[in-house]
Design a protein around this motif. Structure first.
Motif, mmCIF file in Angstrom:
data_model
loop_
_atom_site.group_PDB
_atom_site.id
_atom_site.type_symbol
_atom_site.label_atom_id
_atom_site.label_comp_id
_atom_site.label_asym_id
_atom_site.label_seq_id
_atom_site.Cartn_x
_atom_site.Cartn_y
_atom_site.Cartn_z
ATOM 1 N N ARG A 391 41.199 34.245 44.097
ATOM 2 C CA ARG A 391 42.383 35.236 43.857
ATOM 3 C C ARG A 391 42.454 35.700 42.380
ATOM 4 O O ARG A 391 42.874 36.595 41.908
ATOM 5 C CB ARG A 391 43.735 34.502 44.145
ATOM 6 C CG ARG A 391 43.808 34.401 45.665
ATOM 7 C CD ARG A 391 45.118 34.026 46.088
ATOM 8 N NE ARG A 391 45.146 33.770 47.710
ATOM 9 C CZ ARG A 391 45.481 34.905 48.462
ATOM 10 N NH1 ARG A 391 45.906 35.920 47.827
ATOM 11 N NH2 ARG A 391 45.490 34.793 49.757
ATOM 12 N N ASP A 392 41.892 34.811 41.533
ATOM 13 C CA ASP A 392 41.654 35.237 39.885
ATOM 14 C C ASP A 392 41.077 36.635 39.865
ATOM 15 O O ASP A 392 41.235 37.108 38.729
ATOM 16 C CB ASP A 392 41.299 34.073 39.220
ATOM 17 C CG ASP A 392 42.217 32.743 39.022
ATOM 18 O OD1 ASP A 392 43.405 33.119 39.612
ATOM 19 O OD2 ASP A 392 41.704 31.702 38.796
ATOM 20 N N LEU A 393 40.095 36.857 40.458
ATOM 21 C CA LEU A 393 39.286 38.003 40.555
ATOM 22 C C LEU A 393 40.277 39.258 40.907
ATOM 23 O O LEU A 393 39.830 40.282 40.482
ATOM 24 C CB LEU A 393 38.245 38.131 41.575
ATOM 25 C CG LEU A 393 37.124 37.126 41.173
ATOM 26 C CD1 LEU A 393 36.121 36.936 42.245
ATOM 27 C CD2 LEU A 393 36.335 37.785 39.891
ATOM 28 N N GLY A 394 41.557 39.222 41.449
ATOM 29 C CA GLY A 394 42.464 40.064 41.885
ATOM 30 C C GLY A 394 41.696 40.827 43.176
ATOM 31 O O GLY A 394 40.911 40.155 43.682
ATOM 32 N N GLU A 395 42.118 42.014 43.310
ATOM 33 C CA GLU A 395 41.743 42.662 44.819
ATOM 34 C C GLU A 395 40.408 43.407 44.430
ATOM 35 O O GLU A 395 40.178 44.470 43.537
ATOM 36 C CB GLU A 395 42.753 43.674 45.126
ATOM 37 C CG GLU A 395 42.426 44.030 46.711
ATOM 38 C CD GLU A 395 43.747 44.737 47.252
ATOM 39 O OE1 GLU A 395 44.428 44.242 47.945
ATOM 40 O OE2 GLU A 395 43.679 45.960 46.914
#
Length: 551
Positions: A391-395
């Motif tokens: 989720r740290d990568l974002g969408e």
């Protein structure tokens, strides 16, 4: 030194191009009916991308070369429009140049005018011109002056010249053994008459010059267009064609974009040949242990934007690649697909006896028993890349060409990334124009598309990924890879060349510049009462040699 292609290709291709010379000048022969897809999207050789469109063109036009089969079953390149070809090599400024000199036969167009070397110069310059935007332009990338001509917008820089009406000279950068076999037999490189194109363009008032009235097309192949109406196109034997082999007097193409509807026509015996087959028929065929799909010259592939964030990071590319379950993707696609084992699909020759994919083996781990271990490795790589959680990568966004199969693959892939790495990827279906615009501009993160080759040689799947190539949609750069491809272009020894091709493919996949997903397969059928139809490995068909079975 006069010579033709040294290394035999596939038997089916040879028979195909041999039979393209077939026509019934004496008026005898069958009236054949076939279905190979929907209404033509284009009958302009440089724009025809559908197998059905290329099939029509392969009957209307003939290129410099064709293939024939000898008594031992091996194939040899022989002249089509060219009655002979000389090949000479020389080194200039440390670079190998290979010059082909084609001497044309006394052939005529369907209106009786002679076929000249100038017709090929016009057609090849038109193909290479970036202003035309042909996806097959890269077919001529091995020709000297190709990049310079495109950069300057001056096609006279392309080293394809007419010495006189009957002599065509082509200079290549390097030794590309597939040039005669693939470029000089391709529908995209068929000759065209400039005066005819301009006249029809003016008459139709549109860029698609062939659309106004296809019966006005002037062709040099075994057939001409006799009639055109909604749902069908009828070809008849070209009385000016030089060939004398017997075959159908007429071929009628029936059009439908529905494989189920085409199959119904075949079952009702309203057509003698059908492609593609519906999934239900493929499943019936696959139930036989002796059946296997015909390989197609393409690999559906995931592209990472190697030059943009976040996929400039090789660790992240590797993590995303490792969690791909190709077996699950194939189940979503259909019967004729199989998990990719490399970028080069099955069916591409290593030599006259071996398949490149078989010789090189699988470069991708598709073993279900090792999947859990690969997922654990992927999680460790993600953490090493600095992402404690996916989720740290974002969408992220995943682009694909909108259709049923691609959507199923997109949903499955995004689910795998989410469930294993907690990476949130949103799939987005686009039109072909929208997808290619994003890929060429580099304004994407993840995307999938069919990786195809305009020639049936491993080099043609690998040459696009060199730095500076306009087809390098993954924005991949590796000097070692570029060096390998330069060595391959000039290799004199076939065995060494193949070894370098295998090394180049392994390096490309080891860098995780892209992730091949699945290799495509297909099948087609011809009524039992007929024989002599063939499918070219590049996708199109020949029905010019179809005759009734005698036994």
């Amino acid at each position: 030194m006069t010579r033709f292609l040294k290394r035999p290709a596939a038997l089916l291709l040879a028979a195909l191009l041999l039979l393209l010379t077939a026509c019934a000048k004496d008026g005898e022969g069958v009236a054949l009916r076939v279905c190979t897809g929907g209404e033509p999207a284009s009958l302009d050789p440089i724009y025809a991308e559908e197998a059905g469109d290329q099939t029509i063109l392969a009957h209307l036009y003939e290129n410099l070369m064709r293939l024939t089969v000898d008594s031992s079953g091996r194939t040899t390149v022989i002249g089509g429009m060219a009655k002979s070809v000389d090949q000479n090599e020389e080194t200039q400024d440390g670079s190998l140049r290979v010059t082909y000199t084609f001497r044309l036969r006394s052939a005529r167009w369907s209106d009786g005018e002679p076929v000249t070397a100038h017709d090929f110069v016009y057609a090849w310059q038109r193909l290479a011109d970036p202003a035309t935007g042909s996806r097959y332009a890269d077919l001529l990338s091995v020709v000297s002056g190709f990049r310079e001509a495109r950069a300057a917008g001056d096609m006279s820089l392309l080293q394809v010249t007419a010495r006189n009406d009957s002599t065509l000279v082509v200079v290549l950068d390097g030794r590309h053994d597939w040039f005669l076999k693939e470029v000089c037999t391709s529908p995209a490189a068929m000759p065209l008459r400039q005066d005819v194109v301009q006249r029809l363009k003016t008459a139709s008032g549109r860029q698609s010059w062939w659309k106004g009235d296809p019966t006005q097309l002037v062709t040099n192949g075994p057939y001409t267009v006799a009639a055109s109406e909604a749902g069908s196109l009828q070809l008849e034997a070209n009385s000016h064609y030089y060939g004398t082999q017997p075959g159908p007097q007429s071929i009628t193409f029936r059009f439908t974009s529905s494989a189920a509807d085409a199959w119904a026509l075949y079952q009702n015996r309203e057509i003698e040949a059908v492609w593609p087959l519906p999934e239900e028929r493929l499943a019936e065929l696959a139930a036989s242990p002796d059946w296997s799909a015909l390989p197609e010259l393409e690999t559906y592939t995931l592209l990472f934007n190697n030059a943009g964030e976040p996929f400039a990071d090789g660790l992240l590319r590797e993590a995303m690649s490792l969690v791909i379950d190709r077996g699950a993707l194939v189940e979503a696609v259909g019967t004729a697909a199989q998990p990719a084992e490399g970028l080069v699909p099955p069916g591409v020759p290593e030599n006259e006896e071996a398949d490149f994919r078989t010789a090189g083996g699988s470069l991708l781990d598709n073993d279900p028993e090792t999947y859990a271990s690969r997922c654990q490795t992927a999680k460790a790589l993600l953490e090493e890349a600095g992402y404690g959680s996916g989720r740290d990568l974002g969408e992220l966004e995943y682009l694909y060409l909108q259709n049923r199969a691609n959507e199923a693959v997109a949903q499955a892939l995004c689910r795998q990334w989410r469930d294993t790495l907690d990476v949130q990827v949103v799939p987005k279906g686009l039109t072909e124009r929208e997808l290619m615009a994003a890929l060429r501009s580099g304004e994407y993160q993840l995307a999938a598309r069919r990786i195809t080759a305009s020639a049936n040689d491993a080099e043609c799947f690998l040459m696009s990924w060199t730095a500076g190539s306009t087809e390098n949609l993954a924005k991949y750069e590796n000097s070692a890879y570029d060096t390998l491809m330069k060595i391959i272009a000039g290799a004199a020894d076939g065995t060494a060349r193949m070894g370098c091709l295998h090394d180049a493919e392994a390096l490309l996949l080891m860098d995780h510049a892209l992730a091949p997903l699945y290799a495509s397969g297909t099948a087609w059928e011809l009524q039992e009462g007929f024989t002599g139809a063939f499918r070219d490995h590049r996708g199109w068909f020949s029905f010019a040699g179809v005759i009734p079975r005698t036994t």
